[in-house]
Design a protein around this motif. Structure first.
Motif, PDB file in Angstrom:
ATOM      1  N   VAL A   1     -37.140  -1.938 -32.017  1.00 24.29           N
ATOM      2  CA  VAL A   1     -36.964  -2.106 -33.461  1.00 24.29           C
ATOM      3  C   VAL A   1     -37.726  -3.323 -33.967  1.00 24.29           C
ATOM      4  O   VAL A   1     -37.267  -4.454 -33.812  1.00 24.29           O
ATOM      5  CB  VAL A   1     -35.459  -2.293 -33.813  1.00 24.29           C
ATOM      6  CG1 VAL A   1     -35.273  -2.272 -35.328  1.00 24.29           C
ATOM      7  CG2 VAL A   1     -34.587  -1.239 -33.154  1.00 24.29           C
ATOM      8  N   PRO A   2     -38.886  -3.130 -34.546  1.00 20.68           N
ATOM      9  CA  PRO A   2     -39.562  -4.271 -35.182  1.00 20.68           C
ATOM     10  C   PRO A   2     -39.144  -4.391 -36.648  1.00 20.68           C
ATOM     11  O   PRO A   2     -39.002  -3.383 -37.330  1.00 20.68           O
ATOM     12  CB  PRO A   2     -41.050  -3.904 -35.070  1.00 20.68           C
ATOM     13  CG  PRO A   2     -41.098  -2.420 -34.899  1.00 20.68           C
ATOM     14  CD  PRO A   2     -39.709  -1.918 -34.561  1.00 20.68           C
ATOM     15  N   ASN A   3     -38.918  -5.600 -37.100  1.00 20.60           N
ATOM     16  CA  ASN A   3     -38.553  -5.822 -38.503  1.00 20.60           C
ATOM     17  C   ASN A   3     -39.406  -6.941 -39.077  1.00 20.60           C
ATOM     18  O   ASN A   3     -39.509  -8.011 -38.482  1.00 20.60           O
ATOM     19  CB  ASN A   3     -37.082  -6.269 -38.624  1.00 20.60           C
ATOM     20  CG  ASN A   3     -36.128  -5.202 -38.165  1.00 20.60           C
ATOM     21  OD1 ASN A   3     -36.143  -4.085 -38.667  1.00 20.60           O
ATOM     22  ND2 ASN A   3     -35.295  -5.536 -37.190  1.00 20.60           N
ATOM     23  N   LEU A   4     -39.969  -6.691 -40.217  1.00 24.58           N
ATOM     24  CA  LEU A   4     -40.823  -7.693 -40.836  1.00 24.58           C
ATOM     25  C   LEU A   4     -40.334  -7.903 -42.259  1.00 24.58           C
ATOM     26  O   LEU A   4     -40.176  -6.951 -43.014  1.00 24.58           O
ATOM     27  CB  LEU A   4     -42.262  -7.173 -40.822  1.00 24.58           C
ATOM     28  CG  LEU A   4     -43.400  -8.048 -41.305  1.00 24.58           C
ATOM     29  CD1 LEU A   4     -43.387  -9.392 -40.602  1.00 24.58           C
ATOM     30  CD2 LEU A   4     -44.729  -7.349 -41.023  1.00 24.58           C
ATOM     31  N   GLU A   5     -40.064  -9.163 -42.585  1.00 27.08           N
ATOM     32  CA  GLU A   5     -39.555  -9.506 -43.912  1.00 27.08           C
ATOM     33  C   GLU A   5     -40.512 -10.528 -44.500  1.00 27.08           C
ATOM     34  O   GLU A   5     -40.738 -11.586 -43.900  1.00 27.08           O
ATOM     35  CB  GLU A   5     -38.181 -10.159 -43.693  1.00 27.08           C
ATOM     36  CG  GLU A   5     -37.125  -9.791 -44.669  1.00 27.08           C
ATOM     37  CD  GLU A   5     -35.842 -10.542 -44.328  1.00 27.08           C
ATOM     38  OE1 GLU A   5     -35.436 -10.570 -43.147  1.00 27.08           O
ATOM     39  OE2 GLU A   5     -35.265 -11.123 -45.241  1.00 27.08           O
ATOM     40  N   ILE A   6     -41.085 -10.222 -45.640  1.00 30.05           N
ATOM     41  CA  ILE A   6     -42.134 -11.093 -46.181  1.00 30.05           C
ATOM     42  C   ILE A   6     -41.764 -11.529 -47.594  1.00 30.05           C
ATOM     43  O   ILE A   6     -41.541 -10.689 -48.458  1.00 30.05           O
ATOM     44  CB  ILE A   6     -43.499 -10.371 -46.200  1.00 30.05           C
ATOM     45  CG1 ILE A   6     -43.819  -9.810 -44.813  1.00 30.05           C
ATOM     46  CG2 ILE A   6     -44.596 -11.307 -46.646  1.00 30.05           C
ATOM     47  CD1 ILE A   6     -45.116  -9.042 -44.740  1.00 30.05           C
ATOM     48  N   GLU A   7     -41.717 -12.837 -47.806  1.00 28.47           N
ATOM     49  CA  GLU A   7     -41.339 -13.349 -49.134  1.00 28.47           C
ATOM     50  C   GLU A   7     -42.503 -13.981 -49.878  1.00 28.47           C
ATOM     51  O   GLU A   7     -42.333 -14.555 -50.942  1.00 28.47           O
ATOM     52  CB  GLU A   7     -40.187 -14.352 -48.993  1.00 28.47           C
ATOM     53  CG  GLU A   7     -38.905 -13.682 -48.507  1.00 28.47           C
ATOM     54  CD  GLU A   7     -37.772 -14.669 -48.233  1.00 28.47           C
ATOM     55  OE1 GLU A   7     -38.026 -15.893 -48.292  1.00 28.47           O
ATOM     56  OE2 GLU A   7     -36.654 -14.207 -47.961  1.00 28.47           O
ATOM     57  N   THR A   8     -43.690 -13.941 -49.280  1.00 28.80           N
ATOM     58  CA  THR A   8     -44.866 -14.424 -50.004  1.00 28.80           C
ATOM     59  C   THR A   8     -46.048 -13.512 -49.701  1.00 28.80           C
ATOM     60  O   THR A   8     -46.164 -12.989 -48.603  1.00 28.80           O
ATOM     61  CB  THR A   8     -45.240 -15.880 -49.623  1.00 28.80           C
ATOM     62  OG1 THR A   8     -46.501 -16.188 -50.235  1.00 28.80           O
ATOM     63  CG2 THR A   8     -45.382 -16.056 -48.130  1.00 28.80           C
ATOM     64  N   GLY A   9     -46.908 -13.329 -50.679  1.00 29.95           N
ATOM     65  CA  GLY A   9     -48.100 -12.513 -50.460  1.00 29.95           C
ATOM     66  C   GLY A   9     -49.253 -13.332 -49.919  1.00 29.95           C
ATOM     67  O   GLY A   9     -50.263 -12.782 -49.481  1.00 29.95           O
ATOM     68  N   GLU A  10     -49.095 -14.652 -49.935  1.00 34.82           N
ATOM     69  CA  GLU A  10     -50.204 -15.534 -49.535  1.00 34.82           C
ATOM     70  C   GLU A  10     -50.210 -15.736 -48.031  1.00 34.82           C
ATOM     71  O   GLU A  10     -49.990 -16.840 -47.543  1.00 34.82           O
ATOM     72  CB  GLU A  10     -50.077 -16.890 -50.242  1.00 34.82           C
ATOM     73  CG  GLU A  10     -50.053 -16.796 -51.761  1.00 34.82           C
ATOM     74  CD  GLU A  10     -51.359 -16.239 -52.324  1.00 34.82           C
ATOM     75  OE1 GLU A  10     -52.432 -16.679 -51.883  1.00 34.82           O
ATOM     76  OE2 GLU A  10     -51.277 -15.329 -53.172  1.00 34.82           O
ATOM     77  N   ILE A  11     -50.450 -14.673 -47.296  1.00 36.77           N
ATOM     78  CA  ILE A  11     -50.438 -14.804 -45.847  1.00 36.77           C
ATOM     79  C   ILE A  11     -51.767 -14.359 -45.267  1.00 36.77           C
ATOM     80  O   ILE A  11     -52.527 -13.641 -45.916  1.00 36.77           O
ATOM     81  CB  ILE A  11     -49.291 -13.979 -45.206  1.00 36.77           C
ATOM     82  CG1 ILE A  11     -49.398 -12.503 -45.609  1.00 36.77           C
ATOM     83  CG2 ILE A  11     -47.950 -14.554 -45.580  1.00 36.77           C
ATOM     84  CD1 ILE A  11     -48.483 -11.590 -44.833  1.00 36.77           C
ATOM     85  N   ALA A  12     -52.032 -14.799 -44.041  1.00 33.25           N
ATOM     86  CA  ALA A  12     -53.298 -14.432 -43.387  1.00 33.25           C
ATOM     87  C   ALA A  12     -53.180 -13.054 -42.750  1.00 33.25           C
ATOM     88  O   ALA A  12     -54.131 -12.287 -42.718  1.00 33.25           O
ATOM     89  CB  ALA A  12     -53.661 -15.483 -42.346  1.00 33.25           C
ATOM     90  N   GLY A  13     -51.994 -12.741 -42.250  1.00 33.16           N
ATOM     91  CA  GLY A  13     -51.834 -11.434 -41.615  1.00 33.16           C
ATOM     92  C   GLY A  13     -50.419 -11.246 -41.124  1.00 33.16           C
ATOM     93  O   GLY A  13     -49.745 -12.219 -40.763  1.00 33.16           O
ATOM     94  N   ALA A  14     -49.952 -10.024 -41.157  1.00 37.60           N
ATOM     95  CA  ALA A  14     -48.629  -9.717 -40.626  1.00 37.60           C
ATOM     96  C   ALA A  14     -48.634  -8.264 -40.182  1.00 37.60           C
ATOM     97  O   ALA A  14     -49.006  -7.381 -40.939  1.00 37.60           O
ATOM     98  CB  ALA A  14     -47.550  -9.930 -41.691  1.00 37.60           C
ATOM     99  N   GLY A  15     -48.240  -8.039 -38.963  1.00 37.11           N
ATOM    100  CA  GLY A  15     -48.227  -6.658 -38.501  1.00 37.11           C
ATOM    101  C   GLY A  15     -47.322  -6.486 -37.313  1.00 37.11           C
ATOM    102  O   GLY A  15     -46.877  -7.464 -36.696  1.00 37.11           O
ATOM    103  N   HIS A  16     -46.996  -5.247 -37.041  1.00 31.32           N
ATOM    104  CA  HIS A  16     -46.256  -4.974 -35.819  1.00 31.32           C
ATOM    105  C   HIS A  16     -46.577  -3.575 -35.312  1.00 31.32           C
ATOM    106  O   HIS A  16     -47.072  -2.728 -36.048  1.00 31.32           O
ATOM    107  CB  HIS A  16     -44.751  -5.177 -35.993  1.00 31.32           C
ATOM    108  CG  HIS A  16     -44.128  -4.330 -37.059  1.00 31.32           C
ATOM    109  ND1 HIS A  16     -43.241  -4.830 -37.977  1.00 31.32           N
ATOM    110  CD2 HIS A  16     -44.258  -3.023 -37.349  1.00 31.32           C
ATOM    111  CE1 HIS A  16     -42.847  -3.867 -38.783  1.00 31.32           C
ATOM    112  NE2 HIS A  16     -43.452  -2.753 -38.429  1.00 31.32           N
ATOM    113  N   ALA A  17     -46.305  -3.366 -34.053  1.00 26.68           N
ATOM    114  CA  ALA A  17     -46.540  -2.069 -33.441  1.00 26.68           C
ATOM    115  C   ALA A  17     -45.497  -1.856 -32.364  1.00 26.68           C
ATOM    116  O   ALA A  17     -45.091  -2.791 -31.682  1.00 26.68           O
ATOM    117  CB  ALA A  17     -47.934  -2.020 -32.836  1.00 26.68           C
ATOM    118  N   SER A  18     -45.064  -0.622 -32.255  1.00 19.36           N
ATOM    119  CA  SER A  18     -44.086  -0.302 -31.227  1.00 19.36           C
ATOM    120  C   SER A  18     -44.372   1.103 -30.734  1.00 19.36           C
ATOM    121  O   SER A  18     -44.628   1.999 -31.529  1.00 19.36           O
ATOM    122  CB  SER A  18     -42.680  -0.385 -31.820  1.00 19.36           C
ATOM    123  OG  SER A  18     -41.786   0.363 -31.022  1.00 19.36           O
ATOM    124  N   ALA A  19     -44.377   1.273 -29.444  1.00 20.19           N
ATOM    125  CA  ALA A  19     -44.594   2.609 -28.901  1.00 20.19           C
ATOM    126  C   ALA A  19     -43.850   2.764 -27.586  1.00 20.19           C
ATOM    127  O   ALA A  19     -43.830   1.846 -26.760  1.00 20.19           O
ATOM    128  CB  ALA A  19     -46.073   2.869 -28.685  1.00 20.19           C
TER     129      ALA A  19
END
Lengths: 394, 259
Positions: free
Chosen positions: A317-335
């Motif tokens: 279970v990957p969870n990503l919570e982002i409160e700002t758009g000013e980011i360089a990168g955010a990602g996840h992958a699960s398989a």
């Protein structure tokens, strides 16, 4: 300790009115940041297994670790490079330090029941050429542990913690990495099959510091590690690597929470696991929170599971919570996938026998992480251990 | 090549089925073919005629069921052997779609395969030299050796890697399944030269499966077999390939449709 921001515990006052549920006794957190942290045992009821953070865990087998009962510490052998010291800290001193607090029932019990906090200090600017080695051995009893690793500014250190034997063990481990430091913490779980191990590992990454936390879980009946990373200043980097191999009857759970509050920090989480045998169960949960102030954050998390036989189960279970758009990168992958018979055919079509081919594929699966551990003694031992796991079923 | 003893792969009345969603389907309907060391046989045919099934059945892919017929290599029953035993007996299949094996380096894979085929580890110094030479002949970047097997390879790299294995593993009989597909002219020439070199140095028999005649300009067949609907419809020498190039497969397919 200003670098340990006190994350005031919040209640769900916002969500309670807006959400009505037939099972209203439990209201889910709106944000990962809202999870309770406290030194008060009463703040954490004994888990029923219905809570979000316990829903995958066989809590009925963990009652000993939820009870307010004192235990006996694990046997500890240590090998300390020159300059590294071990001392103790009282609970009062600890609780006044602003260090991350216990975040679940097992951790708060560990904090309350551990006799004192064992403190490992690496002095500022020290460059250790040998790892700090701690071997913790269980002798079949209930045990609570609380360890603080403090690495001074600009120091470079590797700490290898090895867990062996049989125990019902609950622990808190806090790693405070000073500004500009370069720290690698490896925690190896090679318990006997009956052992229970619940851990909360908090990593506080100093300004411009680089911290790697590496979990290697091979043994134990139930192992559940919660690794939480936070940043004390900008420019920090956290890497969480994990390798696990679950056999029949084993439950291995790795939960990560990377809390990006400071700007321009980096995090990368990569866990890979193999499962074989009836009821082998692994759980990986990767939470990343990028708070409004954490501009310029770059984060990625990945989990891969290789299911070698029928009857095994991997939850991811990957969870990503982002409160700002000013980011360089955010990602996840699960398989999560089964063993690929086409790979087996390809290798066998080149004359390689089936057992060797399987070993090659599984070694290859783990190679991308194992090769990055950077501690030769751990890498070699791990590859041998993986080979042994595979031989056990061959 | 004087040391190479002659080998023969004999396929007799081979029938093969595969399980599909619509039930069991017969793909090969009685294939008979003999390949000797040093010979190059081209199997040509339209899509779906069973060419690849023949290749994979000989290699032992579990997806295919042999319902009748025999396959022997120098008299030994190939169908009784496991996939790896077939390879160790001297059969090689260059695959149309080589499989990625992430994290297993090409050099580790090749050394492991070579050790398995020869029954002993190759002498390190000659091995490294041979590997470098073969890679350079196939215009492969030396860095490929440290990449994962077929991991992120282009189509051309995958095919070169297959032929590299043929050169190093020195099979008695090599089956090349559409090795020419997806290659541009330069890559086709490089790969074909590799096949010719490997054949020259080992005296292997080659079964070249292709849809197009293009590769036959570089690899000269001694025999051409036209494959239609799971069996050989016509056989001949290299001139048959020329005729196919001019006329295509229509002649066979329409004949099949009316029968």
């Amino acid at each position: 300790m200003s670098l340990l921001a006190d994350k005031t515990q919040q209640t769900q006052s916002v969500s309670q009115g807006s959400h009505t549920d037939s099972a209203a006794a439990f209201v889910p957190d709106q944000s990962r940041a809202e999870r309770t942290t406290s030194y008060a045992v009463s703040d954490f009821p004994v888990p029923s297994g219905r809570e979000e953070e316990w829903r995958f865990t066989p809590v009925d087998r963990l009652q000993a670790l939820f009870a307010e009962t004192s235990g006996t510490p694990l046997r500890r052998e240590e090998s300390l490079p020159e300059g590294v010291t071990v001392s103790t800290l009282s609970k009062d001193e600890w609780q006044g330090s602003g260090a991350p607090k216990p975040a679940d029932r097992a951790a708060v019990i560990a904090a309350a029941q551990a006799e004192a906090i064992t403190v490992l200090d690496v002095p500022a600017e020290a460059e250790l050429t040998e790892p700090v080695r701690l071997v913790l051995t269980g002798e079949g009893a209930l045990a609570h542990g609380h360890t603080l690793v403090r690495v001074g500014n600009f120091a470079k250190a590797t700490i290898v913690l090895r867990h062996e034997g049989d125990a019902q063990y609950s622990e808190l481990l806090t790693v405070v990495a000073g500004d500009g430091s370069d720290v690698t913490v490896v925690t190896v779980q090679e318990w006997a099959d009956s052992a229970l191990h619940l851990g909360q590992h908090d990593v506080v990454v100093g300004r411009d510091a680089k911290v790697r936390h590496i979990a290697v879980t091979l043994g134990g009946g139930i192992v559940r590690l919660n690794t939480n990373a936070s940043y004390a200043g900008p420019g920090g980097s956290f890497e969480g690597l994990g390798v696990y191999f679950a056999d029949a009857g084993q439950h291995q759970e790795h939960r990560l929470f990377v809390d990006h509050e400071a700007p321009h920090c980096h995090s990368n989480v990569e866990y890979k696991g193999a499962l074989q045998g009836e009821t082998a169960h692994t759980v990986w949960v990767g939470d990343v929170l990028i708070r409004a102030a954490a501009e310029g954050t770059d984060t990625y998390e990945l989990n891969r599971n290789l299911i070698l036989t029928d009857g095994a189960r991997a939850d991811s279970v990957p969870n990503l919570e982002i409160e700002t758009g000013e980011i360089a990168g955010a990602g996840h992958a699960s398989a999560t996938g089964r063993f690929d018979d086409q790979q087996l055919f390809y290798l066998q079509a080149r004359g390689i026998d089936e057992d060797t081919a399987r070993r090659l594929v599984v070694r290859g699966f783990f190679a991308s992480i194992v090769g990055r551990i950077g501690v030769p003694e751990v890498e070699e031992h791990l590859m041998e251990a993986i080979d042994r796991e595979l031989e056990a079923t061959a | 090549m004087s040391t190479v003893e002659s080998s023969t792969l004999e396929i007799r009345d081979l029938h093969v089925t595969v399980e599909t969603e619509q039930g069991t389907k017969e793909i090969l309907r009685g294939v008979t073919l003999t390949i000797n060391s040093g010979e190059t046989h081209a199997i040509m045919g339209p899509n779906g005629s069973g060419k690849s099934t023949l290749a994979y059945s000989i290699a032992g892919h579990p997806k295919y069921t042999i319902t009748s017929g025999t396959v022997t290599l120098n008299g030994e029953d190939v169908l009784e052997m496991s996939v790896d035993e077939r390879a160790r007996a001297g059969l090689f299949l260059a695959m149309q779609y080589p499989v990625e094996v992430p994290g297993v380096t090409v050099s580790n894979f090749l050394r492991t395969a070579k050790t398995a085929i020869d029954g002993e580890a190759p002498k390190l110094r000659t091995w490294v030299k041979d590997l470098k030479q073969s890679m350079s002949d196939l215009k492969m970047d030396a860095a490929v050796a440290e990449r994962g097997v077929n991991e992120g390879f282009s189509g051309g790299e995958k095919k070169r890697h297959e032929i590299l294995q043929m050169e190093l593993l020195k099979p008695k009989i090599a089956i090349l399944d559409e090795t020419d597909s997806g290659l541009d002219v330069d890559a086709l020439r490089i790969v074909s030269e590799g096949v010719n070199r490997a054949k020259e140095s080992t005296g292997a028999g080659v079964l070249l499966i292709t849809h197009y005649t293009r590769i036959l300009r570089y690899i000269k067949p001694d025999f051409v077999h036209v494959f239609v609907d799971g069996k050989i419809a016509e056989e001949g020498g290299p001139e048959l390939a020329d005729r196919l190039e001019a006329e295509g497969y229509d002649r066979f397919q329409s004949a099949n449709a009316t029968s």
